[in-house]
Scaffold this motif. Structure first.
Motif, PDB file in Angstrom:
ATOM      1  N   PHE A 250       0.834  -1.201   0.000  1.00  0.00           N
ATOM      2  CA  PHE A 250       0.000   0.000   0.000  1.00  0.00           C
ATOM      3  C   PHE A 250       0.873   1.258   0.000  1.00  0.00           C
ATOM      4  O   PHE A 250       0.608   2.218  -0.722  1.00  0.00           O
ATOM      5  CB  PHE A 250      -0.930   0.011   1.213  1.00  0.00           C
ATOM      6  CG  PHE A 250      -2.156  -0.851   1.068  1.00  0.00           C
ATOM      7  CD1 PHE A 250      -3.082  -0.596   0.067  1.00  0.00           C
ATOM      8  CD2 PHE A 250      -2.387  -1.914   1.931  1.00  0.00           C
ATOM      9  CE1 PHE A 250      -4.217  -1.390  -0.079  1.00  0.00           C
ATOM     10  CE2 PHE A 250      -3.522  -2.704   1.802  1.00  0.00           C
ATOM     11  CZ  PHE A 250      -4.444  -2.449   0.801  1.00  0.00           C
ATOM     12  N   ALA A 251       1.923   1.238   0.808  1.00  0.00           N
ATOM     13  CA  ALA A 251       2.818   2.401   0.887  1.00  0.00           C
ATOM     14  C   ALA A 251       3.516   2.649  -0.443  1.00  0.00           C
ATOM     15  O   ALA A 251       3.705   3.802  -0.850  1.00  0.00           O
ATOM     16  CB  ALA A 251       3.839   2.195   2.001  1.00  0.00           C
ATOM     17  N   ASP A 252       3.922   1.567  -1.140  1.00  0.00           N
ATOM     18  CA  ASP A 252       4.562   1.723  -2.442  1.00  0.00           C
ATOM     19  C   ASP A 252       3.655   2.452  -3.431  1.00  0.00           C
ATOM     20  O   ASP A 252       4.127   3.141  -4.338  1.00  0.00           O
ATOM     21  CB  ASP A 252       4.933   0.354  -3.030  1.00  0.00           C
ATOM     22  CG  ASP A 252       6.142  -0.272  -2.355  1.00  0.00           C
ATOM     23  OD1 ASP A 252       6.863   0.461  -1.648  1.00  0.00           O
ATOM     24  OD2 ASP A 252       6.360  -1.483  -2.531  1.00  0.00           O
ATOM     25  N   ARG A 253       2.345   2.295  -3.243  1.00  0.00           N
ATOM     26  CA  ARG A 253       1.368   2.937  -4.122  1.00  0.00           C
ATOM     27  C   ARG A 253       0.839   4.247  -3.526  1.00  0.00           C
ATOM     28  O   ARG A 253      -0.131   4.799  -4.022  1.00  0.00           O
ATOM     29  CB  ARG A 253       0.207   1.974  -4.403  1.00  0.00           C
ATOM     30  CG  ARG A 253       0.606   0.781  -5.251  1.00  0.00           C
ATOM     31  CD  ARG A 253      -0.530  -0.214  -5.403  1.00  0.00           C
ATOM     32  NE  ARG A 253      -0.141  -1.306  -6.281  1.00  0.00           N
ATOM     33  CZ  ARG A 253      -0.309  -1.303  -7.600  1.00  0.00           C
ATOM     34  NH1 ARG A 253      -0.900  -0.276  -8.181  1.00  0.00           N
ATOM     35  NH2 ARG A 253       0.083  -2.323  -8.338  1.00  0.00           N
ATOM     36  N   GLN A 254       1.471   4.677  -2.453  1.00  0.00           N
ATOM     37  CA  GLN A 254       1.113   5.920  -1.782  1.00  0.00           C
ATOM     38  C   GLN A 254      -0.343   5.911  -1.325  1.00  0.00           C
ATOM     39  O   GLN A 254      -1.066   6.900  -1.424  1.00  0.00           O
ATOM     40  CB  GLN A 254       1.378   7.114  -2.702  1.00  0.00           C
ATOM     41  CG  GLN A 254       2.845   7.182  -3.163  1.00  0.00           C
ATOM     42  CD  GLN A 254       3.108   8.313  -4.136  1.00  0.00           C
ATOM     43  OE1 GLN A 254       2.865   9.463  -3.819  1.00  0.00           O
ATOM     44  NE2 GLN A 254       3.602   7.983  -5.317  1.00  0.00           N
TER      45      GLN A 254
END
Length: 227
Positions: free
Chosen positions: A166-170
């Motif tokens: 999720f963080a990688d996709r902001q």
């Protein structure tokens, strides 16, 4: 409740060593990657299921060793001399199971890299014997390599992987979403990648925030859902 706006932001995959999530299922592989200077025969095979982190660890190793990374399916005999001038990582070797020319190129690359005194890392899913290679000399050399395996994730690691994806996709999902997904999705790295990507696409298409309700709709379509 966390709300995401409908912007199609780029996926920024974090591939540094500090971004790799270490757990019992991958700790041995991490240790062997970090100890690359002491690999027996200067080569190692890294195996594990799809999405397990093989590519991430390959980038970690390449940064440490100053290595080039090439996909096995992109191998060409003409490029072997240039590649062999330094450390090399060859990703997804099983992808050339039906490509005789690429297998020949990999055989020569293996020999030239080691002859030049450089280390070699190869990755694939499953044991070398299951890669479907047809060149006997290449098979014998790879089966003689040191092997490190990444195992299927436990709950703690899979939760952390979901958060990272999720963080990688902001994206900032609500706190109750990850436990909800763990209870309903297939328990694999590949499933985690699939469900996060599907949630991102669906959220953008419907211009709705990522919530448990939206996740339920995505999973009801059979995406990464536990049977």
């Amino acid at each position: 409740m966390a709300v995401q706006l409908g912007f199609d932001l780029p996926v920024r995959t974090a591939r540094g060593r500090d971004d790799f999530l270490v757990a019992p299922s991958n700790a041995m592989a991490v240790a062997m990657i970090e100890n690359w200077r002491n690999w027996s025969g200067a080569k190692m095979v890294l195996t594990g299921p799809a999405g397990a982190g093989k590519t991430h660890l390959t980038y970690v190793w390449a940064e440490s060793a100053g290595a080039q990374i090439i996909a096995a399916c992109d191998l060409n005999s003409n490029d072997v001399p240039a590649l062999a001038r330094g450390p090399v990582a060859v990703e997804d070797v099983p992808a050339i199971a039906h490509n005789a020319d690429a297998q020949t190129a990999l055989f020569h690359l293996h020999n030239m890299v080691l002859a030049e005194g450089h280390p070699l890392l190869l990755t694939g899913t499953g044991a070398v014997a299951q890669w479907g290679l047809a060149l006997p000399d290449l098979i014998s050399r790879l089966q003689g390599a040191l092997e490190a395996s990444i195992d299927a994730p436990d709950d703690a690691l899979l939760s952390a992987v979901l958060v990272k994806l999720f963080a990688d996709r902001q994206l900032m999902p609500p706190p109750d979403l990850v436990p909800y997904l763990l209870n309903r999705m297939d328990r694999s790295f590949a499933a985690a990648n699939a469900v996060v990507a599907a949630l991102d696409r669906t959220s953008l298409a419907l211009k709705r925030p990522i919530t448990r309700a939206l996740a339920g709709q995505v999973l009801d379509k059979g995406i990464a859902r536990t049977q």
